[in-house]
Scaffold this motif. Sequence first.
Motif, PDB file in Angstrom:
ATOM      1  N   LYS A  53      73.062   2.662  65.893  1.00 42.34           N
ATOM      2  CA  LYS A  53      73.669   1.780  64.896  1.00 42.34           C
ATOM      3  C   LYS A  53      73.685   0.334  65.359  1.00 42.34           C
ATOM      4  O   LYS A  53      74.715  -0.322  65.395  1.00 42.34           O
ATOM      5  N   PHE A  91      63.960  16.754  72.896  1.00 44.82           N
ATOM      6  CA  PHE A  91      64.984  16.520  71.880  1.00 44.82           C
ATOM      7  C   PHE A  91      64.897  15.088  71.346  1.00 44.82           C
ATOM      8  O   PHE A  91      64.838  14.865  70.146  1.00 44.82           O
ATOM      9  N   MET A  95      63.894  13.722  67.728  1.00 43.02           N
ATOM     10  CA  MET A  95      64.876  12.943  66.979  1.00 43.02           C
ATOM     11  C   MET A  95      64.235  11.667  66.440  1.00 43.02           C
ATOM     12  O   MET A  95      64.525  11.237  65.334  1.00 43.02           O
ATOM     13  N   PHE A  99      63.868  11.368  59.649  1.00 37.21           N
ATOM     14  CA  PHE A  99      64.505  12.291  58.708  1.00 37.21           C
ATOM     15  C   PHE A  99      63.495  13.137  57.925  1.00 37.21           C
ATOM     16  O   PHE A  99      63.705  14.326  57.713  1.00 37.21           O
ATOM     17  N   HIS A 102      62.294  15.921  59.889  1.00 42.07           N
ATOM     18  CA  HIS A 102      63.351  16.930  60.053  1.00 42.07           C
ATOM     19  C   HIS A 102      63.485  17.789  58.807  1.00 42.07           C
ATOM     20  O   HIS A 102      63.681  18.997  58.891  1.00 42.07           O
ATOM     21  N   ASN A 251      75.727  28.610  61.644  1.00 49.09           N
ATOM     22  CA  ASN A 251      76.791  28.563  60.651  1.00 49.09           C
ATOM     23  C   ASN A 251      77.006  29.930  60.017  1.00 49.09           C
ATOM     24  O   ASN A 251      76.091  30.534  59.512  1.00 49.09           O
ATOM     25  N   ILE A 254      76.034  30.153  56.184  1.00 46.09           N
ATOM     26  CA  ILE A 254      74.609  30.283  55.902  1.00 46.09           C
ATOM     27  C   ILE A 254      74.175  31.718  56.135  1.00 46.09           C
ATOM     28  O   ILE A 254      73.432  32.293  55.345  1.00 46.09           O
ATOM     29  N   LEU A 257      75.134  33.947  53.288  1.00 46.99           N
ATOM     30  CA  LEU A 257      74.301  33.666  52.115  1.00 46.99           C
ATOM     31  C   LEU A 257      72.930  34.323  52.253  1.00 46.99           C
ATOM     32  O   LEU A 257      72.434  34.963  51.330  1.00 46.99           O
TER      33      LEU A 257
ATOM     34  N   GLY B  17      79.727   8.247  62.503  1.00 47.48           N
ATOM     35  CA  GLY B  17      78.557   9.109  62.329  1.00 47.48           C
ATOM     36  C   GLY B  17      78.258   9.331  60.855  1.00 47.48           C
ATOM     37  O   GLY B  17      79.123   9.170  60.007  1.00 47.48           O
ATOM     38  N   THR B  18      77.002   9.695  60.563  1.00 44.07           N
ATOM     39  CA  THR B  18      76.636   9.976  59.171  1.00 44.07           C
ATOM     40  C   THR B  18      76.060  11.382  59.048  1.00 44.07           C
ATOM     41  O   THR B  18      75.535  11.946  60.014  1.00 44.07           O
ATOM     42  N   LYS B  20      73.464  12.309  57.477  1.00 42.04           N
ATOM     43  CA  LYS B  20      72.017  12.316  57.622  1.00 42.04           C
ATOM     44  C   LYS B  20      71.616  12.424  59.093  1.00 42.04           C
ATOM     45  O   LYS B  20      70.739  13.209  59.456  1.00 42.04           O
ATOM     46  N   GLU B  21      72.268  11.623  59.935  1.00 35.25           N
ATOM     47  CA  GLU B  21      71.957  11.674  61.369  1.00 35.25           C
ATOM     48  C   GLU B  21      72.356  13.024  61.955  1.00 35.25           C
ATOM     49  O   GLU B  21      71.640  13.611  62.768  1.00 35.25           O
ATOM     50  N   PHE B  23      72.531  15.771  60.425  1.00 35.40           N
ATOM     51  CA  PHE B  23      71.577  16.757  59.939  1.00 35.40           C
ATOM     52  C   PHE B  23      70.357  16.814  60.869  1.00 35.40           C
ATOM     53  O   PHE B  23      69.874  17.893  61.215  1.00 35.40           O
ATOM     54  N   SER B  24      69.879  15.627  61.275  1.00 35.80           N
ATOM     55  CA  SER B  24      68.724  15.579  62.174  1.00 35.80           C
ATOM     56  C   SER B  24      69.026  16.285  63.492  1.00 35.80           C
ATOM     57  O   SER B  24      68.206  17.048  64.001  1.00 35.80           O
ATOM     58  N   ILE B  25      70.216  16.031  64.030  1.00 36.35           N
ATOM     59  CA  ILE B  25      70.625  16.700  65.271  1.00 36.35           C
ATOM     60  C   ILE B  25      70.606  18.217  65.065  1.00 36.35           C
ATOM     61  O   ILE B  25      70.067  18.982  65.860  1.00 36.35           O
ATOM     62  N   PHE B  26      71.190  18.619  63.948  1.00 34.92           N
ATOM     63  CA  PHE B  26      71.322  20.020  63.579  1.00 34.92           C
ATOM     64  C   PHE B  26      69.945  20.695  63.497  1.00 34.92           C
ATOM     65  O   PHE B  26      69.718  21.763  64.061  1.00 34.92           O
ATOM     66  N   ILE B  27      68.994  20.023  62.825  1.00 31.78           N
ATOM     67  CA  ILE B  27      67.667  20.602  62.639  1.00 31.78           C
ATOM     68  C   ILE B  27      66.894  20.678  63.960  1.00 31.78           C
ATOM     69  O   ILE B  27      66.321  21.723  64.292  1.00 31.78           O
ATOM     70  N   ILE B 260      78.093  23.047  50.854  1.00 29.72           N
ATOM     71  CA  ILE B 260      77.472  24.133  51.609  1.00 29.72           C
ATOM     72  C   ILE B 260      76.788  25.123  50.669  1.00 29.72           C
ATOM     73  O   ILE B 260      75.645  25.531  50.890  1.00 29.72           O
ATOM     74  N   GLY B 265      73.687  26.218  52.509  1.00 30.06           N
ATOM     75  CA  GLY B 265      74.214  26.134  53.866  1.00 30.06           C
ATOM     76  C   GLY B 265      73.662  24.988  54.677  1.00 30.06           C
ATOM     77  O   GLY B 265      74.250  24.594  55.674  1.00 30.06           O
ATOM     78  N   PHE B 266      72.545  24.412  54.217  1.00 25.90           N
ATOM     79  CA  PHE B 266      71.920  23.388  55.063  1.00 25.90           C
ATOM     80  C   PHE B 266      72.555  22.007  54.916  1.00 25.90           C
ATOM     81  O   PHE B 266      72.173  21.074  55.611  1.00 25.90           O
ATOM     82  N   THR B 268      75.606  21.667  55.676  1.00 27.10           N
ATOM     83  CA  THR B 268      76.745  21.772  56.591  1.00 27.10           C
ATOM     84  C   THR B 268      76.999  20.504  57.413  1.00 27.10           C
ATOM     85  O   THR B 268      78.151  20.117  57.582  1.00 27.10           O
ATOM     86  N   TRP B 270      76.680  17.430  56.616  1.00 29.87           N
ATOM     87  CA  TRP B 270      77.400  16.463  55.795  1.00 29.87           C
ATOM     88  C   TRP B 270      78.863  16.895  55.658  1.00 29.87           C
ATOM     89  O   TRP B 270      79.760  16.074  55.696  1.00 29.87           O
ATOM     90  N   GLU B 272      80.527  18.665  57.801  1.00 28.01           N
ATOM     91  CA  GLU B 272      81.218  18.459  59.075  1.00 28.01           C
ATOM     92  C   GLU B 272      81.583  16.996  59.281  1.00 28.01           C
ATOM     93  O   GLU B 272      82.663  16.681  59.786  1.00 28.01           O
TER      94      GLU B 272
END
Lengths: 353, 319
Positions: A53, A91, A95, A99, A102, A251, A254, A257, B17-18, B20-21, B23-27, B260, B265-266, B268, B270, B272
């Motif tokens: 940021k 990682f 990253m 986006f 990802h 999760n 998920i 589901l 934190g956002t 979107k970011e 989400f990237s960590i998550f993926i 969710i 579920g994906f 999640t 956002w 969190e």
Amino acid sequence: MIVKGEATYFDGLTSKATETFVSFDSSAQTFSILLEENTLSWNTSLCTIQITKGKLEVHLNSDTQYFESLDPKFAEIVTKTSPTIKSKNVFHRLMHAGFKVHLSILGFIIALSVVMIFFVLPYVAENSVVLIPKSFDDQIGEYAYNDMILTETIDERKSKLVQSFADKMELQNQKKMRFTVVESPIVNAFALPNGDVVIYTGILDQMKDYSELAALIGHEVSHVTYRHSMKALSRNLSTYVFISAILGDINGVITILWQNAAQLQTLSYSRKLEEEADNMGLSIIQKNQINPRGFVDLFETLNTNSSLDLPEFLSSHPVTSSRIKSMKKQAKGSKFVINKELQGLFLQIKSQN
Amino acid sequence: MELTQTEKRNYDLKFIGTGKEFFSIFIVNWLLTIVTLGIYYPWAKANRLEYIYGNTEFEKSRFKFHGTGLEMFKGLLIALAGLLVIFGMIMGLVYLFNSIFFVFLIYLVIFALIPFAIHGTLKYRMSRTTWRGIRFGYRGNRVELIQKFIGWAFLTVITFGIYGAWMTIKLRTYAVGNIKMGNAKFNFKGDGGTYLGLMLGGYLLSIITLGIYSFWWRRDLYAYHLENAWLEHDGNKINIKYTGKGSDFFVTDLLNILTIIFTLGFGTPWAEVRLLNLMINKIELYGNINFDNLEQTEQDYKDATGEDIGDMLNMDFGI
Ligand SMILES: [Zn+2]
């Protein structure tokens, strides 16, 4: 190239912020932090550099000293020329992909999972049943039988009669079949993988002709012969394990589901197994020269009542009209004779004592 | 440095934190976890914690999590080996005496592991967290905590759970009271009776209102834990106030559930982040501590075994 930028330095001894200047020599890969008493010199190989940021943070590894800079030009040059940022680990490299990448990764994993769940796993699971020793069918069947029979009332007389009825038929069975009649209004019957077949009095009460009972027996025996319970179990279990492994800790919601979505696959599969049992059941009936109309009648009874199925914990679904239609077609023109012996036994089963 | 700031003021704390970011960590974490057949899990956890800490800003400076996946992976191996030995011994006893009575020991071991995990997690997490280069630290004593924990648990059992409220407060007092931020010290002072009232009242009202009150109840419990804690340094203090409302919890939960479900579920991450915003951004800090004067006093501690045991017991400390 040497760039200079405003920065805030923290010495790792106190929380005091020191406003200062830092210059970065991109060819030597060295930061020079100007302090009142001295100048610190940090090589990038000793640092962890990150930019989040708009704030550049440079931490000295295994130390608490660091500086940060909000100077965009300075940050830009450092991130562009410093190899340590790019060569970090997998990682960080992933990253940095952004986006969109990802999102594509997500799409890719979902697509791959769907292919696995709907095509690869069912095939592998179904065919790997061959590898499971048949003795396992007996163990699991016996366990399920003992478990369910505890809470049921057995009709010993009818059980014996159905047993002799079945024994009089040529069943093409590989396992010894054992029939148990349970007192219950439920219009249903099911087969366990060890050869145990449980028939509820509810379904017997609905039958009008011995050919219906013969059809039911033929159908249930086929489930056992084709190891349908094991195939369904193997498929369900492998899907469950796969989904848990893929989604695992990510999760709970998920996972639930997806497990439910996978149930759709199970439903269509049990339909396929029912058809298979119907077809082999019909061929048994025809071999025994029994009227195949029994199948049609049996289905019609079930259609208005409940279902004829694998044990409930595996699957459950109603008799479809398409199943009846296809059976009607196949039954046409079949030769049959009246079997007095079976008819006699059937009448005894229908009588109240 | 003898500067003491005495005038009281508000301090800045916010989560930046956002979704979107996150989400990237998550993926990326997810992909690496699948590819490594799960072995990546401790690294994934480190990545997540680093993001959350690094995006929490206090007085314009961000926290930093220094823990690494390797540390947590080593801790995991030690924890697994330890548990394997213990359970092996119990199974040995079962086999030797041919009595399943000893299986009961497993519950006892799991129970005894709770204070062990609390101690280990706090010690590891605190020492691996810095703000302006100053380490946090946990000064609690493991043996002391285990002894106290067993005593409290015993009282809870013989009072049919009523003492549980006091147990929670005493545990919190001990844990928070041993947390340092350099030479600043955290404290907690609560009252078991008040807490019991909060628990019972919230429970009853939640039942009467068919669960609707549970959002306000959750808010009250969270606020109680925060507002009875304070930080002190050089005779100066910072008090905490939580300004989130029950309705905020209600709206956040509702939006999160919808997010969710509609994203299968994906979404999640956002959800969190929305929850973290609610938990962190509604905290108000007021006092007169001078944050230029913190001194480095805490040791580095890299043993993550307790943290990993906590993971296995599915404990979440929310810090
Ligand atoms: Zn069937």
